[in-house]
Enzyme design. Structure first.
Site, PDB file in Angstrom:
ATOM      1  N   GLU A  82       2.253   6.412  -6.964  1.00  0.00           N
ATOM      2  CA  GLU A  82       1.198   7.257  -7.536  1.00  0.00           C
ATOM      3  C   GLU A  82       1.499   8.739  -7.302  1.00  0.00           C
ATOM      4  O   GLU A  82       1.418   9.562  -8.225  1.00  0.00           O
ATOM      5  CB  GLU A  82      -0.155   6.894  -6.910  1.00  0.00           C
ATOM      6  CG  GLU A  82      -0.628   5.508  -7.317  1.00  0.00           C
ATOM      7  CD  GLU A  82      -1.914   5.081  -6.618  1.00  0.00           C
ATOM      8  OE1 GLU A  82      -2.720   5.951  -6.249  1.00  0.00           O
ATOM      9  OE2 GLU A  82      -2.115   3.869  -6.455  1.00  0.00           O
TER      10      GLU A  82
ATOM     11  N   TYR B  92       0.837  -1.210   0.000  1.00  0.00           N
ATOM     12  CA  TYR B  92       0.000   0.000   0.000  1.00  0.00           C
ATOM     13  C   TYR B  92       0.870   1.258   0.000  1.00  0.00           C
ATOM     14  O   TYR B  92       0.740   2.117  -0.885  1.00  0.00           O
ATOM     15  CB  TYR B  92      -0.961  -0.018   1.193  1.00  0.00           C
ATOM     16  CG  TYR B  92      -2.429   0.136   0.841  1.00  0.00           C
ATOM     17  CD1 TYR B  92      -2.840   0.712  -0.349  1.00  0.00           C
ATOM     18  CD2 TYR B  92      -3.418  -0.292   1.720  1.00  0.00           C
ATOM     19  CE1 TYR B  92      -4.181   0.844  -0.655  1.00  0.00           C
ATOM     20  CE2 TYR B  92      -4.770  -0.163   1.419  1.00  0.00           C
ATOM     21  CZ  TYR B  92      -5.143   0.401   0.233  1.00  0.00           C
ATOM     22  OH  TYR B  92      -6.467   0.541  -0.072  1.00  0.00           O
TER      23      TYR B  92
HETATM   24  C1  LIG Z   1     -11.169  11.487  -9.239  1.00  0.00           C
HETATM   25  C2  LIG Z   1      -9.915  11.373  -8.535  1.00  0.00           C
HETATM   26  C3  LIG Z   1     -10.012  10.583  -7.262  1.00  0.00           C
HETATM   27  C4  LIG Z   1      -8.696  10.580  -6.561  1.00  0.00           C
HETATM   28  C5  LIG Z   1      -8.820  10.128  -5.139  1.00  0.00           C
HETATM   29  C6  LIG Z   1      -7.499  10.264  -4.516  1.00  0.00           C
HETATM   30  C7  LIG Z   1      -7.434   9.786  -3.105  1.00  0.00           C
HETATM   31  C8  LIG Z   1      -6.934   8.382  -2.990  1.00  0.00           C
HETATM   32  C9  LIG Z   1      -6.360   8.070  -1.678  1.00  0.00           C
HETATM   33  C10 LIG Z   1      -6.050   6.609  -1.504  1.00  0.00           C
HETATM   34  C11 LIG Z   1      -5.318   6.016  -2.623  1.00  0.00           C
HETATM   35  C12 LIG Z   1      -5.169   4.545  -2.557  1.00  0.00           C
HETATM   36  C13 LIG Z   1      -4.414   4.126  -3.750  1.00  0.00           C
HETATM   37  C14 LIG Z   1      -4.241   2.670  -3.813  1.00  0.00           C
HETATM   38  C15 LIG Z   1      -3.112   2.165  -4.180  1.00  0.00           C
HETATM   39  C16 LIG Z   1      -2.919   0.742  -4.200  1.00  0.00           C
HETATM   40  O1  LIG Z   1      -3.755  -0.098  -4.413  1.00  0.00           O
HETATM   41  S1  LIG Z   1      -1.338   0.316  -3.902  1.00  0.00           S
HETATM   42  C17 LIG Z   1      -1.297  -1.441  -3.859  1.00  0.00           C
HETATM   43  C18 LIG Z   1      -1.717  -2.005  -2.516  1.00  0.00           C
HETATM   44  N1  LIG Z   1      -3.113  -2.004  -2.435  1.00  0.00           N
HETATM   45  C19 LIG Z   1      -3.811  -2.757  -1.590  1.00  0.00           C
HETATM   46  O2  LIG Z   1      -3.282  -3.523  -0.807  1.00  0.00           O
HETATM   47  C20 LIG Z   1      -5.277  -2.634  -1.725  1.00  0.00           C
HETATM   48  C21 LIG Z   1      -5.949  -3.066  -0.520  1.00  0.00           C
HETATM   49  N2  LIG Z   1      -7.337  -2.852  -0.740  1.00  0.00           N
HETATM   50  C22 LIG Z   1      -8.195  -3.850  -0.772  1.00  0.00           C
HETATM   51  O3  LIG Z   1      -7.832  -4.941  -0.570  1.00  0.00           O
HETATM   52  C23 LIG Z   1      -9.623  -3.687  -1.103  1.00  0.00           C
HETATM   53  O4  LIG Z   1      -9.579  -3.226  -2.386  1.00  0.00           O
HETATM   54  C24 LIG Z   1     -10.524  -2.781  -0.313  1.00  0.00           C
HETATM   55  C25 LIG Z   1     -11.274  -1.938  -1.300  1.00  0.00           C
HETATM   56  C26 LIG Z   1      -9.761  -1.879   0.633  1.00  0.00           C
HETATM   57  C27 LIG Z   1     -11.601  -3.551   0.399  1.00  0.00           C
HETATM   58  O5  LIG Z   1     -11.139  -4.488   1.308  1.00  0.00           O
HETATM   59  P1  LIG Z   1     -12.113  -5.170   2.398  1.00  0.00           P
HETATM   60  O6  LIG Z   1     -12.908  -4.200   3.142  1.00  0.00           O
HETATM   61  O7  LIG Z   1     -11.286  -6.167   3.136  1.00  0.00           O
HETATM   62  O8  LIG Z   1     -13.180  -5.814   1.613  1.00  0.00           O
HETATM   63  P2  LIG Z   1     -13.152  -6.963   0.634  1.00  0.00           P
HETATM   64  O9  LIG Z   1     -11.865  -7.643   0.472  1.00  0.00           O
HETATM   65  O10 LIG Z   1     -13.705  -6.336  -0.570  1.00  0.00           O
HETATM   66  O11 LIG Z   1     -14.102  -8.052   1.341  1.00  0.00           O
HETATM   67  C28 LIG Z   1     -15.365  -7.789   1.970  1.00  0.00           C
HETATM   68  C29 LIG Z   1     -16.246  -8.980   1.711  1.00  0.00           C
HETATM   69  O12 LIG Z   1     -16.683  -8.947   0.378  1.00  0.00           O
HETATM   70  C30 LIG Z   1     -16.268 -10.112  -0.301  1.00  0.00           C
HETATM   71  N3  LIG Z   1     -15.869  -9.734  -1.635  1.00  0.00           N
HETATM   72  C31 LIG Z   1     -15.399  -8.554  -2.022  1.00  0.00           C
HETATM   73  N4  LIG Z   1     -15.110  -8.541  -3.312  1.00  0.00           N
HETATM   74  C32 LIG Z   1     -15.397  -9.765  -3.761  1.00  0.00           C
HETATM   75  C33 LIG Z   1     -15.300 -10.385  -5.008  1.00  0.00           C
HETATM   76  N5  LIG Z   1     -14.833  -9.736  -6.089  1.00  0.00           N
HETATM   77  N6  LIG Z   1     -15.689 -11.663  -5.109  1.00  0.00           N
HETATM   78  C34 LIG Z   1     -16.154 -12.346  -4.050  1.00  0.00           C
HETATM   79  N7  LIG Z   1     -16.279 -11.816  -2.820  1.00  0.00           N
HETATM   80  C35 LIG Z   1     -15.895 -10.537  -2.687  1.00  0.00           C
HETATM   81  C36 LIG Z   1     -15.117 -10.651   0.509  1.00  0.00           C
HETATM   82  O13 LIG Z   1     -14.906 -12.007   0.360  1.00  0.00           O
HETATM   83  C37 LIG Z   1     -15.568 -10.308   1.894  1.00  0.00           C
HETATM   84  O14 LIG Z   1     -16.556 -11.231   2.287  1.00  0.00           O
HETATM   85  P3  LIG Z   1     -16.709 -11.714   3.794  1.00  0.00           P
HETATM   86  O15 LIG Z   1     -15.525 -12.571   4.067  1.00  0.00           O
HETATM   87  O16 LIG Z   1     -17.998 -12.464   3.821  1.00  0.00           O
HETATM   88  O17 LIG Z   1     -16.727 -10.479   4.654  1.00  0.00           O
END
Ligand SMILES: CCCCCCCCCCCCC/C=C/C(=O)SCCNC(=O)CCNC(=O)[C@H](O)C(C)(C)COP(=O)(O)OP(=O)(O)OC[C@H]1O[C@@H](n2cnc3c(N)ncnc32)[C@H](O)[C@@H]1OP(=O)(O)O
Length: 249
Positions: free
Chosen positions: A178, A171
């Site tokens: 970025e 992250y």
């Molecule tokens: C117009 C201009 C706008 C600009 C804005 C600028 C500001 C930006 C500031 C911030 C910038 C961030 C930039 C990011 C950079 C990078 O990515 S660098 C690389 C490193 N990145 C990461 O490590 C990303 C980490 N992020 C994530 O993992 C996720 O994307 C998340 C969005 C943060 C969400 O994570 P989380 O809350 O843990 O939720 P989920 O993993 O989504 O899980 C919740 C439950 O939903 C189920 N689920 C979700 N998606 C799916 C799917 N596709 N298929 C099946 N199931 C899914 C998941 O299994 C979970 O279920 P439960 O276990 O039942 O809870």
């Protein structure tokens, strides 16, 4: 916007418990949604794997990062744009992720791909582009394979561990890549006045992309820690079975 996470109690404490949980989750989701998500996650894992292989091959053949972005841009644009569906998944309720969290995550990526790297050719060979490309690629291979194996009810512990540990480094690395890339774009944007609207015009509006980029960079300061701490809370919940109740934003 946030969601209560009490359901996460003791997940992962026993295989039978995990099986029951996965089965219950599939029933709650419905078979159409499960089939779609499985297809979507497999396609996304494959797409980011193709990108990873293309990047490694490029570097091994050329020995430089110059030209790397150009060689992988089509695949990157396709799969990152496809990820807009993640916001749709949240909106229609087939995944429980917060719309706000997914929205910030996906829109910042779309912005980086289309409005920065695609639109500003002179920055495409910056080292910082490689930084965020590598961070995104490793993250997405891990994340989409985590979702796929979870849906198939065969989640190897290594993937679960990787999903909730790699981000600790990736992250900040991705965000640094970025921010440095936007920073590198500033002189070009200022010089060309691209995407800017100057007065006078018939709509009487003005917009300066240069200042928009400065504001975007500044918005990482409040937004990034929220995403990072959100992931740290998820890590405690999923890897250590802690019960965490999030407040509504
Ligand atoms: C117009 C201009 C706008 C600009 C804005 C600028 C500001 C930006 C500031 C911030 C910038 C961030 C930039 C990011 C950079 C990078 O990515 S660098 C690389 C490193 N990145 C990461 O490590 C990303 C980490 N992020 C994530 O993992 C996720 O994307 C998340 C969005 C943060 C969400 O994570 P989380 O809350 O843990 O939720 P989920 O993993 O989504 O899980 C919740 C439950 O939903 C189920 N689920 C979700 N998606 C799916 C799917 N596709 N298929 C099946 N199931 C899914 C998941 O299994 C979970 O279920 P439960 O276990 O039942 O809870």
């Amino acid at each position: 916007m946030a969601f209560s996470e009490e359901d996460g109690t003791n997940s992962g404490t026993s295989e039978a418990g995990e099986d029951r949980e996965a089965l219950g989750k599939r029933r709650r989701l419905g078979w159409a949604a499960t089939t779609w998500l499985t297809f979507y996650n497999i396609a996304m894992t494959a797409g980011w794997l193709v990108l990873a292989i293309a990047m490694v091959r490029f570097y091994m053949e050329k020995g430089t990062h110059k030209g790397l972005y150009k060689s992988i841009q089509k695949t990157l644009k396709f799969f990152q744009t496809f990820a807009l569906l993640e916001i749709v998944h949240c909106l229609i309720g087939i995944v429980p992720t917060s719309v706000l969290v997914a929205g910030v995550q996906v829109s910042s990526r779309i912005f980086m791909v289309w409005l920065i790297t695609h639109s500003i050719k002179p920055i495409q060979n910056e080292e910082s582009v490689v930084l965020f490309l590598v961070a995104w690629t490793v993250t997405e291979i891990t994340r989409y394979s985590f979702y796929t194996f979870s849906l198939l009810n065969h989640l190897p512990y290594f993937i679960k561990w990787a999903r909730y540990n790699f981000f600790i480094i990736l992250y900040p690395v991705g965000v640094a890549g970025e921010l440095l890339t936007i920073y590198a774009a500033l002189p070009y944007v200022k010089k060309t006045g691209m995407f800017s609207i100057r007065l006078p015009n018939k709509y009487n509006i003005s917009f300066d992309y240069y200042y928009f980029l400065l504001i975007t960079m500044a918005s990482y300061i409040p937004l990034f820690p929220q995403l990072y701490f959100h992931m740290l809370r998820q890590r405690r919940k999923v890897l250590h079975g802690e019960v965490i109740v999030e407040k509504d934003d």
